[in-house]
Design a protein around this motif. Structure first.
Motif, short mmCIF file in Angstrom:
data_model
loop_
_atom_site.label_atom_id
_atom_site.label_comp_id
_atom_site.label_asym_id
_atom_site.label_seq_id
_atom_site.Cartn_x
_atom_site.Cartn_y
_atom_site.Cartn_z
N ALA A 107 7.29 6.70 2.74
CA ALA A 107 6.60 7.77 3.11
C ALA A 107 6.72 7.85 4.34
CB ALA A 107 5.05 7.91 2.53
N ILE A 108 6.50 6.93 5.62
CA ILE A 108 7.05 7.43 6.57
C ILE A 108 8.44 8.31 7.00
CG2 ILE A 108 7.17 6.05 9.15
CD1 ILE A 108 4.86 4.34 8.22
N GLN A 109 9.36 7.56 6.27
CA GLN A 109 10.86 7.70 6.12
C GLN A 109 11.18 8.79 6.02
OE1 GLN A 109 13.33 5.01 4.17
NE2 GLN A 109 14.96 4.78 5.55
N ARG A 110 10.18 9.71 4.92
CA ARG A 110 10.96 10.83 4.12
C ARG A 110 10.02 12.25 5.14
NH1 ARG A 110 13.85 14.41 1.41
NH2 ARG A 110 11.50 15.47 -0.12
N GLU A 111 8.98 11.08 5.77
CA GLU A 111 8.33 12.49 6.68
C GLU A 111 9.36 12.45 8.11
OE1 GLU A 111 4.80 12.85 9.98
OE2 GLU A 111 5.41 10.49 9.30
N THR A 112 9.68 11.35 8.53
CA THR A 112 11.13 11.56 9.46
C THR A 112 11.52 12.53 9.10
OG1 THR A 112 9.99 9.20 10.35
CG2 THR A 112 12.46 9.82 10.94
N THR A 149 0.48 9.90 5.80
CA THR A 149 -0.78 8.65 5.99
C THR A 149 -1.30 7.92 4.46
OG1 THR A 149 -3.70 9.53 5.51
CG2 THR A 149 -2.27 11.16 4.45
N ASN A 150 -2.16 7.04 4.48
CA ASN A 150 -2.46 6.25 3.04
C ASN A 150 -3.64 7.13 2.49
OD1 ASN A 150 -3.98 5.35 4.90
ND2 ASN A 150 -4.14 3.64 4.70
N ASP A 151 -4.13 8.12 3.31
CA ASP A 151 -5.28 8.71 2.53
C ASP A 151 -5.27 9.92 2.13
OD1 ASP A 151 -7.86 9.19 1.36
OD2 ASP A 151 -9.04 7.77 2.25
N MET A 170 0.64 -1.42 -0.42
CA MET A 170 0.20 0.43 -0.02
C MET A 170 0.46 1.46 0.34
SD MET A 170 -2.55 1.60 2.49
CE MET A 170 -2.93 -0.19 3.68
N GLY A 171 0.09 2.27 -0.61
CA GLY A 171 1.92 3.85 -1.16
C GLY A 171 1.41 4.51 0.23
N GLY A 172 1.65 6.20 0.06
CA GLY A 172 1.42 6.31 1.52
C GLY A 172 1.36 7.82 0.47
N TYR A 173 1.69 8.91 1.50
CA TYR A 173 1.32 10.49 1.02
C TYR A 173 2.56 11.18 2.28
CZ TYR A 173 -2.32 9.78 -2.61
OH TYR A 173 -2.59 8.92 -3.53
N VAL A 174 2.75 12.10 1.80
CA VAL A 174 3.30 12.82 2.93
C VAL A 174 3.12 14.32 3.15
CG1 VAL A 174 5.77 14.14 3.46
CG2 VAL A 174 6.08 11.26 3.06
N TYR A 175 2.55 15.46 3.07
CA TYR A 175 1.93 16.44 2.98
C TYR A 175 2.36 17.75 4.07
CZ TYR A 175 -0.95 14.86 6.83
OH TYR A 175 -1.60 14.69 8.51
N VAL A 229 -0.28 22.83 2.14
CA VAL A 229 1.12 23.77 0.19
C VAL A 229 2.22 22.77 -0.55
CG1 VAL A 229 0.51 25.92 2.22
CG2 VAL A 229 2.53 24.40 2.61
N TYR A 230 1.85 21.44 0.30
CA TYR A 230 2.87 20.47 -0.22
C TYR A 230 2.12 19.10 0.05
CZ TYR A 230 7.20 17.60 -1.04
OH TYR A 230 8.31 17.54 -1.76
N PHE A 231 2.88 17.92 -1.04
CA PHE A 231 2.22 16.54 -0.44
C PHE A 231 3.62 16.32 -1.69
CE2 PHE A 231 -0.63 17.55 -4.14
CZ PHE A 231 -0.88 16.67 -4.42
N GLU A 232 3.69 14.39 -1.38
CA GLU A 232 4.25 13.62 -2.11
C GLU A 232 3.33 12.15 -1.86
OE1 GLU A 232 9.18 15.39 -0.62
OE2 GLU A 232 8.21 12.88 -0.30
#
Length: 95
Positions: free
Chosen positions: A60-65, A21-23, A1-6, A49-52
């Motif tokens: 996504a969790i690693q990028r958020e951290t 988040t995943n949604d 399952m994918g995810g988003y950093v925002y 204002v931003y999301f990946e």
């Protein structure tokens, strides 16, 4: 399952919040409506204002951290690369 950093902001170069988040639509909606208790609700931080997007939630969790450890000016530069006016991207994600 994918995810988003925002990244959410209250206004240009104002307070920001970084989440994962995943949604994305559901989660940003929760922030906008004040359903997400805590920092964003308390400080009225509602503008996306931003999301990946990431293929795996772990990425996504690693990028958020990683982003949370960045200096503020680096985060601002990241946002301004794709959204120089810090406009709300909500309409783009609900299409």
């Amino acid at each position: 399952m994918g995810g988003y950093v925002y990244i959410l902001a209250d206004f240009r170069r104002g307070r920001t919040y970084i989440g994962v988040t995943n949604d994305l639509v559901r989660r940003v909606y929760e922030h906008r409506e004040g359903a997400a208790a805590g920092y964003t609700k308390r400080n009225k931080i509602k503008r996306l204002v931003y999301f990946e997007e990431h293929a795996e939630i772990e990425a996504a969790i690693q990028r958020e951290t990683s982003l949370k450890r960045w200096y503020r000016q680096w985060k601002e530069a990241l946002i301004e690369e794709s959204n120089p006016d810090w406009r709300d991207l909500w309409d783009e994600i609900v299409k």
